[in-house]
Write a protein that holds these residues in place. Sequence first.
Motif, PDB file in Angstrom:
ATOM      1  N   GLU A  96       0.876  -1.115   0.040  1.00 10.86           N
ATOM      2  CA  GLU A  96      -0.043   0.171  -0.008  1.00 10.86           C
ATOM      3  C   GLU A  96       1.019   1.136  -0.089  1.00 10.86           C
ATOM      4  O   GLU A  96       0.310   2.470  -0.225  1.00 10.86           O
ATOM      5  CB  GLU A  96      -1.029   0.076   1.053  1.00 10.86           C
ATOM      6  N   MET A 100      -5.317 -11.084   3.781  1.00 11.36           N
ATOM      7  CA  MET A 100      -4.135 -11.748   4.146  1.00 11.36           C
ATOM      8  C   MET A 100      -4.399 -12.726   5.253  1.00 11.36           C
ATOM      9  O   MET A 100      -5.264 -12.315   6.349  1.00 11.36           O
ATOM     10  CB  MET A 100      -3.121 -10.465   4.603  1.00 11.36           C
ATOM     11  N   HIS A 123      -2.224   0.053   6.880  1.00 12.11           N
ATOM     12  CA  HIS A 123      -1.845  -1.292   6.707  1.00 12.11           C
ATOM     13  C   HIS A 123      -2.875  -2.377   7.239  1.00 12.11           C
ATOM     14  O   HIS A 123      -3.111  -3.200   6.585  1.00 12.11           O
ATOM     15  CB  HIS A 123      -0.432  -1.584   7.489  1.00 12.11           C
ATOM     16  N   ALA A 140       8.917  -2.828   5.262  1.00 11.95           N
ATOM     17  CA  ALA A 140       8.399  -3.504   6.716  1.00 11.95           C
ATOM     18  C   ALA A 140       8.301  -4.887   6.089  1.00 11.95           C
ATOM     19  O   ALA A 140       8.662  -5.898   6.675  1.00 11.95           O
ATOM     20  CB  ALA A 140       7.248  -3.183   7.253  1.00 11.95           C
ATOM     21  N   ALA A 141       7.393  -5.264   4.793  1.00 11.39           N
ATOM     22  CA  ALA A 141       7.564  -6.573   4.625  1.00 11.39           C
ATOM     23  C   ALA A 141       8.722  -7.253   4.096  1.00 11.39           C
ATOM     24  O   ALA A 141       8.865  -8.273   4.359  1.00 11.39           O
ATOM     25  CB  ALA A 141       6.571  -6.519   3.102  1.00 11.39           C
ATOM     26  N   PRO A 182       2.534  -4.977   8.084  1.00 13.56           N
ATOM     27  CA  PRO A 182       3.325  -5.353   6.871  1.00 13.56           C
ATOM     28  C   PRO A 182       4.443  -6.174   7.123  1.00 13.56           C
ATOM     29  O   PRO A 182       4.653  -7.101   6.214  1.00 13.56           O
ATOM     30  CB  PRO A 182       3.686  -3.896   6.444  1.00 13.56           C
ATOM     31  N   VAL A 183       4.873  -5.945   8.452  1.00 12.45           N
ATOM     32  CA  VAL A 183       6.022  -6.984   8.637  1.00 12.45           C
ATOM     33  C   VAL A 183       5.571  -8.552   8.918  1.00 12.45           C
ATOM     34  O   VAL A 183       6.037  -9.308   8.418  1.00 12.45           O
ATOM     35  CB  VAL A 183       6.660  -6.849   9.964  1.00 12.45           C
ATOM     36  N   VAL A 212       4.282 -17.123  14.735  1.00 14.18           N
ATOM     37  CA  VAL A 212       5.170 -16.048  14.910  1.00 14.18           C
ATOM     38  C   VAL A 212       4.330 -14.845  15.568  1.00 14.18           C
ATOM     39  O   VAL A 212       3.085 -14.575  15.087  1.00 14.18           O
ATOM     40  CB  VAL A 212       5.756 -15.495  13.388  1.00 14.18           C
ATOM     41  N   ARG A 247       3.922  -0.650  11.908  1.00 19.21           N
ATOM     42  CA  ARG A 247       4.444  -1.368  10.834  1.00 19.21           C
ATOM     43  C   ARG A 247       4.294  -2.696  11.235  1.00 19.21           C
ATOM     44  O   ARG A 247       4.665  -3.915  10.516  1.00 19.21           O
ATOM     45  CB  ARG A 247       5.807  -1.076  10.518  1.00 19.21           C
ATOM     46  N   THR A 255       2.965  -9.606   7.072  1.00 22.52           N
ATOM     47  CA  THR A 255       2.569  -9.901   5.676  1.00 22.52           C
ATOM     48  C   THR A 255       3.963 -10.364   5.229  1.00 22.52           C
ATOM     49  O   THR A 255       3.600 -11.513   4.389  1.00 22.52           O
ATOM     50  CB  THR A 255       2.071  -8.668   5.122  1.00 22.52           C
ATOM     51  N   GLY A 256       5.030  -9.929   5.508  1.00 19.01           N
ATOM     52  CA  GLY A 256       6.132 -10.428   4.776  1.00 19.01           C
ATOM     53  C   GLY A 256       6.431 -11.725   5.210  1.00 19.01           C
ATOM     54  O   GLY A 256       6.870 -12.666   4.434  1.00 19.01           O
ATOM     55  N   ILE A 257       6.387 -12.054   6.581  1.00 11.88           N
ATOM     56  CA  ILE A 257       6.759 -13.332   7.102  1.00 11.88           C
ATOM     57  C   ILE A 257       5.775 -14.260   6.595  1.00 11.88           C
ATOM     58  O   ILE A 257       6.073 -15.479   6.262  1.00 11.88           O
ATOM     59  CB  ILE A 257       6.432 -13.205   8.521  1.00 11.88           C
ATOM     60  N   LEU A 272       4.065 -14.348   3.933  1.00 14.86           N
ATOM     61  CA  LEU A 272       4.387 -14.677   2.575  1.00 14.86           C
ATOM     62  C   LEU A 272       5.464 -15.335   2.308  1.00 14.86           C
ATOM     63  O   LEU A 272       5.713 -16.024   1.172  1.00 14.86           O
ATOM     64  CB  LEU A 272       4.174 -13.549   1.589  1.00 14.86           C
ATOM     65  N   ALA A 273       6.569 -15.097   3.157  1.00 19.19           N
ATOM     66  CA  ALA A 273       7.541 -15.647   2.869  1.00 19.19           C
ATOM     67  C   ALA A 273       7.697 -17.308   3.308  1.00 19.19           C
ATOM     68  O   ALA A 273       8.457 -17.965   2.736  1.00 19.19           O
ATOM     69  CB  ALA A 273       8.971 -15.032   3.882  1.00 19.19           C
ATOM     70  N   ASN A 274       6.872 -17.524   4.222  1.00 21.93           N
ATOM     71  CA  ASN A 274       6.706 -18.868   4.684  1.00 21.93           C
ATOM     72  C   ASN A 274       5.433 -19.138   5.029  1.00 21.93           C
ATOM     73  O   ASN A 274       4.682 -18.943   6.133  1.00 21.93           O
ATOM     74  CB  ASN A 274       7.555 -19.193   5.660  1.00 21.93           C
ATOM     75  N   ILE A 301       8.558 -10.693  16.722  1.00 21.73           N
ATOM     76  CA  ILE A 301       9.105  -9.391  16.309  1.00 21.73           C
ATOM     77  C   ILE A 301       8.642  -8.085  16.751  1.00 21.73           C
ATOM     78  O   ILE A 301       7.404  -8.069  16.706  1.00 21.73           O
ATOM     79  CB  ILE A 301       9.178  -9.016  14.660  1.00 21.73           C
ATOM     80  N   LEU A 359       3.509 -20.824   8.160  1.00 23.77           N
ATOM     81  CA  LEU A 359       3.570 -20.251   9.856  1.00 23.77           C
ATOM     82  C   LEU A 359       2.205 -19.621   9.768  1.00 23.77           C
ATOM     83  O   LEU A 359       1.456 -19.311   9.137  1.00 23.77           O
ATOM     84  CB  LEU A 359       4.670 -19.106   9.460  1.00 23.77           C
ATOM     85  N   LEU A 409      -2.992 -15.446  -0.926  1.00 25.14           N
ATOM     86  CA  LEU A 409      -2.043 -16.441  -1.288  1.00 25.14           C
ATOM     87  C   LEU A 409      -2.868 -17.414  -2.248  1.00 25.14           C
ATOM     88  O   LEU A 409      -2.411 -18.040  -3.141  1.00 25.14           O
ATOM     89  CB  LEU A 409      -1.363 -17.261  -0.229  1.00 25.14           C
TER      90      LEU A 409
END
Lengths: 371, 383
Positions: A49, B123, B114, A56-57, B84-85, B55, B81, B87-89, B91-93, B75, B96, B268
Motif C-alpha cells: 500500500e 491476508m 496497513h 516492513a514486508a 506489513p512485517v 510468529v 508497521r 505480511t512479509g513473514i 508470504l515468505a513462509n 518481532i 507459519l 495466497l
Amino acid sequence: MDGDHAIAEGALAAGCRFFAGYPITPSTETAERFAERAPEVGALFIQMEDELASIAALIGAAWGGKKAMTVTCGPGFSLMVENIGLAAMTETPLVIANVQRGGPSTGLPTLTAQQDMMQARYGSHGDYNIIALTPDSPQECFDLTVEAFNLSEFYRVPVIILTDETVGHMHEKVVIPPAEQIQVVPRNNYSGPKADFRPYQFDSQGGHPMTQAGDGYNFHITGLTHNERGYPVMTAEQSKIVITHLMEKINGNADQIIRLDEDQVDGADVVVVSYGITSRIAVKAIQDARKEGIKVGYLRLITIWPFCEKRIRELAPKIKAFVVPEINYGQMVHEVERGAGGQCATISVNHCGGAVHDPEVILDAIRKANQ
Amino acid sequence: MTTDIGKFKHDSPMSGVLRMDRMPHIWCPGCGIGSEVNAFAEAVKRSGIDPKKLVVVSGIGCTGRVAGYVDFDSIHTTHGRAIPVATGIKLANPELTVVVFSGEGDLTGIGGNHLIHAARRNMDIVVICNNNFTYGMTGGQVTPTTPTSAIASTTPYGNYEYPFSLPFLADAAGATYIARWTSMDVRNVTQSIEEALAHRGFSFIELISPCTTLYLRRNRLGDGVDMLQFYQENTVLKHGCDTRETAIDYQGKIVVGKFVDKAKPTYLEAVDKCAVKLVGDDYQLYGKTIPEREAEEKAEKARVAARRAAVLAAEQAASEKVVVKKVATKAPVKKAAAKKPAIGRAVPAAAAKKTPAKAVAKTVKKVATKAPVKKTAAKKPRK
C-alpha cells in the motif's frame, strides 16, 4: 535491457524470491519485471500500500527465510528510512534499489539526479551503517545487484543500490552468465543447539548466522537497544556495544567491501572522482583533457558507502586537485574534501539535476584544477 | 510481598508459552493486556498449533511489548508497521501462523493504512487489537478510538473528534473474521483467538481493555476492578451484530460478540489461482507445487487436530472432577455465551458444546466469591 530490468534479473540471479514494492517513477520497471518473472521462478511479488509497508514486508520476509528486495526513488526512499533503521538495528539482510530522480520533494519525477547520496547513508535517525553501490550501466545494475545481496547476507546489513534515472532507463546489452558462474552467498541459517542460539554477535566481523521463523529457536528481535539474545537492554553501556558493532562491522571491513575503478590515477596531477552515470560523462572530459596534455586520473566509486577515505588520503599529497562532478549541489565532494584533508584542492562540479553534465563543464574544471 | 521469582517462573503453567526469563512484565496493575496475553497463550495451547510455527509481531506501545513476552518467534517492529512485517513473514513462509498483537493507536492510527489493506487482501494473519482508548506508553494521549468527550492528555477539555468503530472499519475493509470482547471476557477471548488461529483469512479481534493509570484516572472512572464491573454491567452480547451498530460512546454500552465469520479466498490462494492460469499445473512457489503444499498442509492439520484433541481430552478429564452444583439461572451469567449458537463454520463443535458448561460453572463460582467483597475477585487471578 534497461538498468531497471537488469536490477530485477540480478535479484533473481542472487536468489531473491520476495519483492514488495510500490510504484514510483523512474524505478517502477524493476517491480514490473519482477512481477512478471515471479510466477515463472517460484518467487512472490506483492505491491504494497506504500513504501512504509514495502520495506516492513522485506524485514518480515527476511526473517521468514527469504532473500528480499524493493525498489524506489527519492520520495519513496524518504518513507522507507525509518525501517532502514530497524533493518540496520536488527541486522536484517535486505536490498533496496534507489533509482534516483531530481528532488527535493516531488521534484523531477522523470529526470535524473544523484541527490540522495547522503540520505542513503544518513537518512534514518541514530548511528548506524549501511553499504551502498553505484552502478554506471545496465550490466553493472545486474552485477552489483548480485553483489548487493552477497554483501547484505554476509554482513547482515541493508544494502542500497544507488542508481539514477539515466542508468535505470538506459538500454544496453546485458550479459547474464549461466547460473553456475554467478557467485551467490546463500542464506546462512543457524542450526546449532537452542541454548546457544544468539540472533546477534556483537564482535562479529560478518558471517554471523541468521535464523528463520519456524526453525524452533524462538528468536526475538526488536528495534530497542538489545543484547545478543535480542532482548531489550536500554543502558548507555549496551548502546555503546550495539552501536560500535553496527558501525565497525562495516567500517572495520571497508577494505574488503570497497570496490573502485581506476585508470591512470598513479602519476596523475588531477583525479576526477565520479560515480554512476556521471562517471561516463567524466570519461569524455578526461579523454579531452588528456589530449590537451593534462595528466588526469579516473577514479570511479563503485562502492559509495563505506566511502574510500583511505584511497583519497593516499592520493591527496601526490596530486594538485580532485575534481568531483555529481548531479547534486555537492554531496560526495564533502567526503572527498574530508579525505584529502587539505593536502590538495577539491573542486566541486555540481549540477542541480534533470540532466547529466555537459562534458565541457567537467573539462573546464579539470583545466582549472591543473593550473 | 515476597515471591520466589525463580520458582514461580519455573512452575508457571505459562512456561513454554511466555518467556519467563523476561518476567516481570512492564504492564500496570489493573491493565487488561495481561489477561489478554494469558488468554492468547491459553488459546495457543488449546489450538494444537505447533508453537514452532507461530510468529507474533507487535508494533510500538504498551501492547507493542507483547512480542517480547511470548515464547515464540517474535518481532517488535516500528510504530504502526506490525501488519506489513507480518505480511512479509506470512508470504515468505506460508506454513507459519502469524499473529499481530498490538494496540489501537499503533494499528488504527499510525498503522491504519496497513490494517485496511491487509484486510482488503484477506491476508491470512490474525490481528489482535488491544483497544484501551489511549496511547499509554507516551502518557495518555487521545487515539482514533477514544470516545467523543473523553479526557486525554492532548484533549484536556474532552475529545471533540469522532472515533473509529473498529469492527465496522475491519468489516468495510474486507476482514473475514471479526470479533470484539472486553479483557474481562477471558473465556470468550480465548475461544475467539482459537477460532481466529484456525480461520483462513484476515481475522480481527478487538479487545476493549482498561488503562488504569491514564484513561481511567484521567476520566475519574475508578480503578481496574471498577472497569471490570462496568464491563460486566454494560456489555451487550450480540453475535452476528451488524458492524454498523458497534460504535462505542463514552461510557456507553459495549456490543461484544463474533460479528463476522465468512469464507473467502486468501491472498495466497488468489496468487496461486492466477499463477496456475499463467504457468500451468507445474507452478511452484518457493520450489513447491500446489499439490505438494496442500499435502503438507493436510498433514500439519492432522497433527494440529491430534494435539488439540489431546488437550481437550485432558481438559475434559479435569472438568469432570468439578462438581457443578450451583448453576443458578442468574442474570449475570451472561457468559452462558453460547446460549445462542455461535455463528459461522469455524466454531469447532466440540469446543462449542463443552465450553459453555464449564464457563457457567466457573462464572458462578466467581460471582459467588465476588458478591460480598467486590475486589477479591479481581485480585484473585494475580495470586
